[in-house]
Design a protein around this motif. Structure first.
Motif, mmCIF file in Angstrom:
data_model
loop_
_atom_site.group_PDB
_atom_site.id
_atom_site.type_symbol
_atom_site.label_atom_id
_atom_site.label_comp_id
_atom_site.label_asym_id
_atom_site.label_seq_id
_atom_site.Cartn_x
_atom_site.Cartn_y
_atom_site.Cartn_z
ATOM 1 N N GLU A 67 59.383 22.238 21.910
ATOM 2 C CA GLU A 67 58.979 23.307 23.169
ATOM 3 C C GLU A 67 57.916 23.971 22.464
ATOM 4 O OE1 GLU A 67 62.567 25.403 24.211
ATOM 5 O OE2 GLU A 67 63.600 23.713 25.012
ATOM 6 N N SER A 68 57.857 24.649 21.514
ATOM 7 C CA SER A 68 56.849 25.511 21.038
ATOM 8 C C SER A 68 55.491 24.495 20.878
ATOM 9 C CB SER A 68 57.193 26.091 19.614
ATOM 10 O OG SER A 68 57.161 25.031 18.662
ATOM 11 N N TYR A 69 55.576 23.403 20.476
ATOM 12 C CA TYR A 69 54.486 22.664 20.440
ATOM 13 C C TYR A 69 54.019 22.212 21.842
ATOM 14 C CZ TYR A 69 51.693 18.354 19.923
ATOM 15 O OH TYR A 69 50.663 17.560 20.111
ATOM 16 N N GLY A 70 54.646 22.340 22.930
ATOM 17 C CA GLY A 70 54.154 21.980 24.003
ATOM 18 C C GLY A 70 53.497 23.311 24.615
ATOM 19 N N GLN A 71 53.958 24.548 24.231
ATOM 20 C CA GLN A 71 53.376 25.446 24.624
ATOM 21 C C GLN A 71 51.971 25.687 23.888
ATOM 22 O OE1 GLN A 71 56.042 28.551 23.500
ATOM 23 N NE2 GLN A 71 57.375 28.558 25.235
ATOM 24 N N LEU A 72 51.976 25.418 22.723
ATOM 25 C CA LEU A 72 50.803 25.424 21.994
ATOM 26 C C LEU A 72 49.561 24.374 22.563
ATOM 27 C CD1 LEU A 72 51.761 25.878 18.323
ATOM 28 C CD2 LEU A 72 50.548 27.533 19.588
ATOM 29 N N GLU A 73 50.235 23.319 23.010
ATOM 30 C CA GLU A 73 49.337 22.353 23.543
ATOM 31 C C GLU A 73 48.749 22.622 24.791
ATOM 32 O OE1 GLU A 73 50.953 18.283 24.475
ATOM 33 O OE2 GLU A 73 49.479 17.629 23.484
ATOM 34 N N THR A 74 49.424 23.444 25.713
ATOM 35 C CA THR A 74 49.009 23.948 26.986
ATOM 36 C C THR A 74 48.023 24.932 26.738
ATOM 37 O OG1 THR A 74 50.813 25.412 27.252
ATOM 38 C CG2 THR A 74 51.027 23.252 28.192
ATOM 39 N N MET A 75 48.204 25.947 25.808
ATOM 40 C CA MET A 75 47.436 26.998 25.470
ATOM 41 C C MET A 75 46.005 26.428 25.118
ATOM 42 S SD MET A 75 49.616 29.837 23.615
ATOM 43 C CE MET A 75 48.224 30.716 23.096
ATOM 44 N N GLU A 76 46.218 25.173 24.384
ATOM 45 C CA GLU A 76 44.725 24.551 23.863
ATOM 46 C C GLU A 76 43.825 23.930 24.822
ATOM 47 O OE1 GLU A 76 43.394 21.435 20.326
ATOM 48 O OE2 GLU A 76 45.550 21.400 21.082
ATOM 49 N N ARG A 77 44.676 23.606 25.940
ATOM 50 C CA ARG A 77 43.922 22.706 27.095
ATOM 51 C C ARG A 77 43.579 23.634 28.240
ATOM 52 N NH1 ARG A 77 46.215 16.621 26.752
ATOM 53 N NH2 ARG A 77 46.178 16.604 24.509
ATOM 54 N N LYS A 78 43.996 24.866 28.129
ATOM 55 C CA LYS A 78 43.723 25.772 29.162
ATOM 56 C C LYS A 78 42.216 26.088 29.397
ATOM 57 C CE LYS A 78 45.087 30.412 30.637
ATOM 58 N NZ LYS A 78 45.867 31.599 30.490
ATOM 59 N N GLY A 79 41.780 26.285 30.598
ATOM 60 C CA GLY A 79 40.179 26.236 30.797
ATOM 61 C C GLY A 79 40.095 27.749 30.270
ATOM 62 N N ARG A 80 38.767 27.942 29.754
ATOM 63 C CA ARG A 80 38.480 29.341 29.328
ATOM 64 C C ARG A 80 37.157 29.602 30.289
ATOM 65 N NH1 ARG A 80 41.281 27.125 25.638
ATOM 66 N NH2 ARG A 80 42.582 28.457 24.332
ATOM 67 N N THR A 81 36.721 30.823 30.311
ATOM 68 C CA THR A 81 35.647 31.333 31.045
ATOM 69 C C THR A 81 35.034 32.275 30.221
ATOM 70 O OG1 THR A 81 36.704 32.869 32.335
ATOM 71 C CG2 THR A 81 36.609 30.898 33.303
ATOM 72 N N LEU A 82 33.683 32.362 30.277
ATOM 73 C CA LEU A 82 32.805 33.471 29.390
ATOM 74 C C LEU A 82 32.803 34.590 29.992
ATOM 75 C CD1 LEU A 82 30.114 31.312 27.834
ATOM 76 C CD2 LEU A 82 32.104 32.172 26.878
ATOM 77 N N PRO A 83 32.847 35.845 29.514
ATOM 78 C CA PRO A 83 32.598 37.029 30.169
ATOM 79 C C PRO A 83 31.277 37.185 30.927
ATOM 80 C CG PRO A 83 32.734 37.511 28.162
ATOM 81 C CD PRO A 83 32.939 36.092 28.139
ATOM 82 N N THR A 84 31.133 38.039 31.901
ATOM 83 C CA THR A 84 29.790 38.273 32.380
ATOM 84 C C THR A 84 29.397 39.286 31.496
ATOM 85 O OG1 THR A 84 30.792 39.968 33.806
ATOM 86 C CG2 THR A 84 30.820 37.745 34.692
ATOM 87 N N LEU A 85 28.020 39.260 31.465
ATOM 88 C CA LEU A 85 27.048 40.178 30.693
ATOM 89 C C LEU A 85 26.528 41.079 31.446
ATOM 90 C CD1 LEU A 85 26.062 37.452 28.028
ATOM 91 C CD2 LEU A 85 27.686 38.688 27.720
ATOM 92 N N VAL A 86 26.506 41.133 32.641
ATOM 93 C CA VAL A 86 25.678 42.069 33.407
ATOM 94 C C VAL A 86 26.724 43.309 33.963
ATOM 95 C CG1 VAL A 86 24.406 42.228 35.456
ATOM 96 C CG2 VAL A 86 24.282 40.009 34.343
ATOM 97 N N PRO A 87 26.338 44.217 33.404
ATOM 98 C CA PRO A 87 27.360 45.542 33.745
ATOM 99 C C PRO A 87 27.229 45.826 35.268
ATOM 100 C CG PRO A 87 25.705 45.988 31.983
ATOM 101 C CD PRO A 87 25.335 44.971 32.802
ATOM 102 N N ALA A 107 28.723 43.825 37.751
ATOM 103 C CA ALA A 107 28.856 42.683 38.104
ATOM 104 C C ALA A 107 30.313 42.201 38.295
ATOM 105 C CB ALA A 107 28.045 41.477 37.827
ATOM 106 N N THR A 108 30.862 41.794 39.546
ATOM 107 C CA THR A 108 32.367 41.550 39.492
ATOM 108 C C THR A 108 32.641 39.931 39.674
ATOM 109 O OG1 THR A 108 32.253 41.778 41.743
ATOM 110 C CG2 THR A 108 32.846 43.847 40.509
ATOM 111 N N GLU A 109 31.700 39.140 40.014
ATOM 112 C CA GLU A 109 31.842 37.939 39.745
ATOM 113 C C GLU A 109 31.721 37.202 38.728
ATOM 114 O OE1 GLU A 109 29.035 36.156 42.605
ATOM 115 O OE2 GLU A 109 29.534 37.401 44.350
ATOM 116 N N SER A 110 32.450 36.151 38.383
ATOM 117 C CA SER A 110 32.726 35.272 37.138
ATOM 118 C C SER A 110 31.500 34.282 37.315
ATOM 119 C CB SER A 110 34.002 34.739 36.992
ATOM 120 O OG SER A 110 35.079 35.391 37.368
#
Length: 69
Positions: A44-64, A66-69
């Protein structure tokens, strides 16, 4: 009795070898259930780690401001 005295070390090693071969097949019911529960928890813990690894990531916005991603 003289043969036993001369070969005592060989007899002891033979008995230890036989015990080492028999012990894995000795019924250890509670121990096996404990290992299965531990395996399930680790799976179960391996499954949780695997889903965290494959989860999509977005970079933060660098424009102060701005509310859109």
């Amino acid at each position: 009795m003289d043969i036993v005295k001369k070969n005592l070390l060989s007899i002891i090693c033979g008995v230890i070898a036989l015990v080492a071969l028999v012990i894995p097949f000795w019924p250890m019911g509670g121990y096996e259930e404990e290992l299965q529960a531990s395996l399930k928890k680790k799976k179960e813990s391996y499954g949780q780690l695997e889903t965290m690894e494959r989860k999509g990531r977005t970079l933060p916005t660098l424009v102060p401001g701005a509310t859109e991603s």
